[in-house]
Design a protein around this motif. Sequence first.
Motif, short mmCIF file in Angstrom:
data_model
loop_
_atom_site.label_atom_id
_atom_site.label_comp_id
_atom_site.label_asym_id
_atom_site.label_seq_id
_atom_site.Cartn_x
_atom_site.Cartn_y
_atom_site.Cartn_z
N PRO A 10 0.81 -1.23 0.00
CA PRO A 10 0.00 0.00 0.00
C PRO A 10 0.83 1.27 0.00
O PRO A 10 0.39 2.31 -0.50
CB PRO A 10 -0.84 -0.13 1.28
N SER A 13 1.37 2.22 -3.64
CA SER A 13 0.18 2.23 -4.48
C SER A 13 0.31 3.23 -5.63
O SER A 13 0.95 4.28 -5.49
CB SER A 13 -1.06 2.60 -3.65
N ARG A 14 -0.31 2.90 -6.74
CA ARG A 14 -0.31 3.82 -7.89
C ARG A 14 -1.32 4.95 -7.71
O ARG A 14 -1.50 5.77 -8.61
CB ARG A 14 -0.62 3.05 -9.18
N GLY A 15 -1.96 4.99 -6.57
CA GLY A 15 -2.80 6.13 -6.24
C GLY A 15 -4.26 5.96 -6.58
O GLY A 15 -4.73 4.87 -6.92
N ARG A 16 -4.99 7.07 -6.51
CA ARG A 16 -6.42 7.11 -6.75
C ARG A 16 -6.72 8.02 -7.93
O ARG A 16 -5.92 8.89 -8.28
CB ARG A 16 -7.16 7.59 -5.49
N GLU A 31 -3.65 2.52 2.62
CA GLU A 31 -4.53 2.83 1.49
C GLU A 31 -5.48 1.66 1.20
O GLU A 31 -6.65 1.87 0.85
CB GLU A 31 -3.69 3.15 0.26
N ASP A 35 -9.69 1.34 1.35
CA ASP A 35 -10.53 0.77 0.29
C ASP A 35 -11.52 -0.24 0.86
O ASP A 35 -12.70 -0.23 0.54
CB ASP A 35 -9.65 0.08 -0.77
N THR A 149 -8.28 2.78 -4.72
CA THR A 149 -6.94 2.80 -5.30
C THR A 149 -6.91 2.05 -6.63
O THR A 149 -7.78 1.23 -6.94
CB THR A 149 -5.91 2.12 -4.37
N TRP A 150 -5.87 2.34 -7.39
CA TRP A 150 -5.66 1.67 -8.67
C TRP A 150 -5.62 0.16 -8.47
O TRP A 150 -6.22 -0.59 -9.24
CB TRP A 150 -4.35 2.15 -9.30
N GLU A 151 -4.94 -0.30 -7.44
CA GLU A 151 -4.77 -1.74 -7.22
C GLU A 151 -6.10 -2.43 -6.95
O GLU A 151 -6.32 -3.56 -7.41
CB GLU A 151 -3.81 -1.98 -6.05
N THR A 152 -7.00 -1.77 -6.23
CA THR A 152 -8.29 -2.38 -5.94
C THR A 152 -9.17 -2.41 -7.19
O THR A 152 -9.77 -3.44 -7.52
CB THR A 152 -9.00 -1.63 -4.81
#
Length: 386
Positions: A10, A13-16, A31, A35, A149-152
Amino acid sequence: MERARYAADPAKSRGREFAENRDGSRGPRSEFQRDRDRIVHSIAFRRLRSKTQVFIAPDGDHYRTRLTHSIEVAQIGRVIARELGLDEDLTEALCLGHDIGHPPFGHAGEKALEEAMVHAGGYDHNAQGIRTLARLESPYCEHEGLNLTWETLEGLAKHNGPIAAPNWALAEIDEAFPLNLGEWSSLEAQVAAIADDIAYDNHDIDDGLRAGFLDLDDLLTLDLLADQWRSVERRFPHASRERQQRELVRTQIGLMVNDVLTHTREQVRGLSSEAEVRSAGKALASFTPAMREQERRLKGFMYERLYYHPEQISTAERARDVIARLFVAYSQDASTMPDSWLAQLPAGEPMRSRHIADFIAGMTDRYAIDQVRRIYGRAPEGLSNV
């Protein structure tokens, strides 16, 4: 457990999609924890409690719904993630959010929306889930959607693998916030997908036996279940049949989880980064070949004996008719929609039909039935067979 080198982090993370003010007032959460919490607190998540899992609009209190299914998936997913050194919070967020795009009445409702939306780009429950979380569910003042987030979002979009041809709903999000749809997802997303399989493979057995749609003797024609049943009978010879059946289900879950752990550890041996997971060209979190074949046979059995049971098919047809009639009603006379949805109804196509589909997709089974009763003057009959 120490974070594995191939786990999502986290802190990296590549952010939101939308920048947010971080003043520290929301507590010391990562982060991915944020989420998960945003999903849990969403209206869309709460609606899952009254959406079909297997049995449509069940009268009994003991059958799974989309909500209880998602919680069971999250429990299994966290166990696997912990043992593999993955990020448990990201895994849990993906497990809890993976079914949010399902309309009322499960696959029957989805089929009806697919047919109704042919002229407007179609309908896909996974893409609808992303659309719901990124655009429709908007409780915050700073931005639309939950701003995950980008990952989610990436994990929810492609937990079942890369997507070559996204439908319009997912394509719109991807254009605004590129999710690299052609790549494989994180290991956390892959774990969420296999946890989903383990959960419904086994809790559908439990519900099918409870409802009388499945017969234990028929289930025991499958070698995998027969082996576990003999073990249960040896260990608990004096237990009631009901308790033995529940022991069978929990034993099966443990067996499958251990199989995934064994095989996935072999698959990720030597990997040193999350990027290597994404570039592996295949799912790394999976069953062994032997278990995969056994699980394939189990799924085939469940489709034949439970999902395509004559009573299920008959009930599903009635459920499809409910969704089709609602779509027609709102399309022909928009004033039948609630004022809040009517006020936002676009004038032209395809956005008009997409707005109607958004409204219907968010309904619970009960609310859809109530809407048909209100519009057509009578409630549909025979929508619950358990």
